[in-house]
Design a protein around this motif. Sequence first.
Motif, PDB file in Angstrom:
ATOM      1  N   LEU A  64       2.349  16.714  -1.707  1.00 58.10           N
ATOM      2  CA  LEU A  64       1.419  16.404  -0.310  1.00 58.10           C
ATOM      3  C   LEU A  64       1.728  16.405   1.280  1.00 58.10           C
ATOM      4  CD1 LEU A  64      -0.682  14.232  -2.684  1.00 58.10           C
ATOM      5  CD2 LEU A  64      -1.313  16.927  -1.759  1.00 58.10           C
ATOM      6  N   GLU A  65       2.704  15.242   1.232  1.00 58.26           N
ATOM      7  CA  GLU A  65       3.643  15.233   2.639  1.00 58.26           C
ATOM      8  C   GLU A  65       4.047  16.282   3.165  1.00 58.26           C
ATOM      9  OE1 GLU A  65       6.522  12.353   4.486  1.00 58.26           O
ATOM     10  OE2 GLU A  65       6.848  12.521   2.468  1.00 58.26           O
ATOM     11  N   ARG A  66       4.360  16.879   2.759  1.00 55.85           N
ATOM     12  CA  ARG A  66       4.896  18.362   2.955  1.00 55.85           C
ATOM     13  C   ARG A  66       3.734  19.689   3.213  1.00 55.85           C
ATOM     14  NH1 ARG A  66       9.951  21.183   3.321  1.00 55.85           N
ATOM     15  NH2 ARG A  66       8.566  22.909   3.025  1.00 55.85           N
ATOM     16  N   SER A  67       2.824  19.318   2.514  1.00 59.61           N
ATOM     17  CA  SER A  67       1.598  19.936   2.986  1.00 59.61           C
ATOM     18  C   SER A  67       0.390  19.992   3.874  1.00 59.61           C
ATOM     19  CB  SER A  67       1.267  20.151   1.078  1.00 59.61           C
ATOM     20  OG  SER A  67       1.972  20.574  -0.078  1.00 59.61           O
ATOM     21  N   LEU A  68       0.495  18.050   3.924  1.00 57.75           N
ATOM     22  CA  LEU A  68      -0.911  17.576   4.847  1.00 57.75           C
ATOM     23  C   LEU A  68       0.273  17.257   6.251  1.00 57.75           C
ATOM     24  CD1 LEU A  68      -1.975  15.280   2.522  1.00 57.75           C
ATOM     25  CD2 LEU A  68      -3.329  17.496   2.932  1.00 57.75           C
ATOM     26  N   THR A  69      -0.772  17.632   6.901  1.00 59.24           N
ATOM     27  CA  THR A  69      -0.177  17.097   8.606  1.00 59.24           C
ATOM     28  C   THR A  69      -0.814  15.186   8.257  1.00 59.24           C
ATOM     29  OG1 THR A  69      -2.615  17.687   9.096  1.00 59.24           O
ATOM     30  CG2 THR A  69      -0.693  19.230   9.849  1.00 59.24           C
ATOM     31  N   TYR A  70      -0.812  14.220   7.747  1.00 59.63           N
ATOM     32  CA  TYR A  70      -1.474  13.340   8.316  1.00 59.63           C
ATOM     33  C   TYR A  70      -0.061  12.197   6.932  1.00 59.63           C
ATOM     34  CZ  TYR A  70      -5.764  15.512   8.063  1.00 59.63           C
ATOM     35  OH  TYR A  70      -6.957  16.242   7.915  1.00 59.63           O
ATOM     36  N   PRO A  71       0.357  11.373   7.133  1.00 61.27           N
ATOM     37  CA  PRO A  71       1.054  10.358   7.223  1.00 61.27           C
ATOM     38  C   PRO A  71       0.834  10.150   5.673  1.00 61.27           C
ATOM     39  CG  PRO A  71      -0.964   9.155   8.329  1.00 61.27           C
ATOM     40  CD  PRO A  71      -0.913  10.236   7.813  1.00 61.27           C
ATOM     41  N   LYS A  72       2.375   9.877   5.131  1.00 59.03           N
ATOM     42  CA  LYS A  72       2.822   9.796   3.696  1.00 59.03           C
ATOM     43  C   LYS A  72       2.490   9.618   2.914  1.00 59.03           C
ATOM     44  CE  LYS A  72       6.873   9.331   0.742  1.00 59.03           C
ATOM     45  NZ  LYS A  72       8.551   9.081   0.410  1.00 59.03           N
ATOM     46  N   PRO A  73       1.454   9.974   1.897  1.00 62.24           N
ATOM     47  CA  PRO A  73       0.907   9.422   0.452  1.00 62.24           C
ATOM     48  C   PRO A  73       1.416   7.870   0.507  1.00 62.24           C
ATOM     49  CG  PRO A  73       0.573  11.268   0.170  1.00 62.24           C
ATOM     50  CD  PRO A  73       1.633  11.569   1.102  1.00 62.24           C
ATOM     51  N   THR A  74       0.965   6.216   0.563  1.00 60.84           N
ATOM     52  CA  THR A  74       1.034   5.579  -0.121  1.00 60.84           C
ATOM     53  C   THR A  74       1.289   5.429  -1.701  1.00 60.84           C
ATOM     54  OG1 THR A  74      -0.141   4.125   1.180  1.00 60.84           O
ATOM     55  CG2 THR A  74       0.593   3.244  -0.565  1.00 60.84           C
ATOM     56  N   VAL A  75       2.762   5.047  -2.655  1.00 64.93           N
ATOM     57  CA  VAL A  75       2.519   5.673  -3.941  1.00 64.93           C
ATOM     58  C   VAL A  75       2.692   3.710  -4.384  1.00 64.93           C
ATOM     59  CG1 VAL A  75       4.097   6.157  -5.588  1.00 64.93           C
ATOM     60  CG2 VAL A  75       3.394   7.028  -3.488  1.00 64.93           C
ATOM     61  N   ILE A  76       1.461   3.570  -5.595  1.00 63.04           N
ATOM     62  CA  ILE A  76       1.836   2.536  -5.733  1.00 63.04           C
ATOM     63  C   ILE A  76       2.055   2.661  -7.754  1.00 63.04           C
ATOM     64  CG2 ILE A  76       0.026   0.932  -6.341  1.00 63.04           C
ATOM     65  CD1 ILE A  76       1.204   0.289  -3.999  1.00 63.04           C
ATOM     66  N   LEU A  77       2.830   1.780  -8.200  1.00 62.51           N
ATOM     67  CA  LEU A  77       2.654   1.760  -9.578  1.00 62.51           C
ATOM     68  C   LEU A  77       2.336   0.626 -10.023  1.00 62.51           C
ATOM     69  CD1 LEU A  77       4.349   2.536 -12.345  1.00 62.51           C
ATOM     70  CD2 LEU A  77       6.219   0.906 -11.624  1.00 62.51           C
ATOM     71  N   GLY A  78       1.076   1.230 -11.251  1.00 65.31           N
ATOM     72  CA  GLY A  78       0.080   0.145 -12.300  1.00 65.31           C
ATOM     73  C   GLY A  78      -1.490   0.144 -11.836  1.00 65.31           C
ATOM     74  N   ALA A  79      -2.628  -0.409 -12.498  1.00 70.58           N
ATOM     75  CA  ALA A  79      -3.328  -0.747 -12.113  1.00 70.58           C
ATOM     76  C   ALA A  79      -3.564  -1.967 -11.338  1.00 70.58           C
ATOM     77  CB  ALA A  79      -4.315  -0.718 -12.877  1.00 70.58           C
ATOM     78  N   ARG A  80      -2.944  -3.026 -11.546  1.00 70.97           N
ATOM     79  CA  ARG A  80      -2.891  -4.214 -10.680  1.00 70.97           C
ATOM     80  C   ARG A  80      -2.604  -4.086  -9.275  1.00 70.97           C
ATOM     81  NH1 ARG A  80       0.580  -8.111  -9.356  1.00 70.97           N
ATOM     82  NH2 ARG A  80       1.781  -7.122 -10.518  1.00 70.97           N
ATOM     83  N   ARG A  81      -1.179  -3.627  -9.144  1.00 69.67           N
ATOM     84  CA  ARG A  81      -0.821  -3.094  -7.330  1.00 69.67           C
ATOM     85  C   ARG A  81      -2.076  -1.836  -6.310  1.00 69.67           C
ATOM     86  NH1 ARG A  81       5.742  -2.496  -8.654  1.00 69.67           N
ATOM     87  NH2 ARG A  81       5.535  -4.954  -8.503  1.00 69.67           N
ATOM     88  N   GLY A  82      -2.785  -1.404  -7.968  1.00 72.99           N
ATOM     89  CA  GLY A  82      -3.984  -0.108  -6.980  1.00 72.99           C
ATOM     90  C   GLY A  82      -4.821  -1.058  -6.675  1.00 72.99           C
ATOM     91  N   LYS A  83      -5.124  -1.975  -7.861  1.00 70.61           N
ATOM     92  CA  LYS A  83      -6.419  -2.217  -6.956  1.00 70.61           C
ATOM     93  C   LYS A  83      -5.940  -4.180  -5.536  1.00 70.61           C
ATOM     94  CE  LYS A  83      -8.310  -3.288 -11.296  1.00 70.61           C
ATOM     95  NZ  LYS A  83      -8.542  -4.432 -12.544  1.00 70.61           N
ATOM     96  N   MET A  84      -5.397  -3.853  -5.392  1.00 72.40           N
ATOM     97  CA  MET A  84      -4.773  -5.018  -4.725  1.00 72.40           C
ATOM     98  C   MET A  84      -4.507  -4.062  -3.077  1.00 72.40           C
ATOM     99  SD  MET A  84      -1.679  -7.545  -6.134  1.00 72.40           S
ATOM    100  CE  MET A  84      -0.219  -7.247  -4.595  1.00 72.40           C
TER     101      MET A  84
END
Length: 166
Positions: A64-84
């Motif tokens: 997605l970073e190479r495909s978009l002109t937007y900032p690098k996506p945020t990558v989170i591991l797991g539900a708990r951190r995703g909610k935060m």
Amino acid sequence: MKKILSEISKSGAITGEVVIIDKMENVPIDEINKIRKVCQKGKMKKILIVADDVELGELLASILERSLTYPKPTVILGARRGKMAIETEIFALLLISRPLPDGDASEVVKLFRKLNPQAPVVVMSEEFAPNGDMRAFARQCGVDGAFPKPFLPIQLVDALRDAKVT
């Protein structure tokens, strides 16, 4: 900067095996260009990827970073951190893996929808509709788009189109 990418199997599907390379040479440029074309039409600013596997999340972020002109996506591991992350930042797109190692992906989606009601949600899953219909699977999950794991880059493009990212 090194990119983390999965190897592409002989069928062209992206697998979970990880190699570190300097360029996205394993992902065909025409697939990258298709993703770029679909995503550049959208008005997305920040993308959140909630994954069950760090390497898979980084692979998606790389594509997605190479495909978009937007900032690098945020990558989170797991539900708990995703909610935060959802509670502390505003995201224009949620790309979430199902299942997650530490919780229910549907709970993360519910929170995201509550705080970002207009933003699309795309799910990637090893599970899908019996006939392989990812659109039906997306509707069943209550999300805007879906693609399988392992996946072909075009399946990511299709899921973004279904989510009306274009």
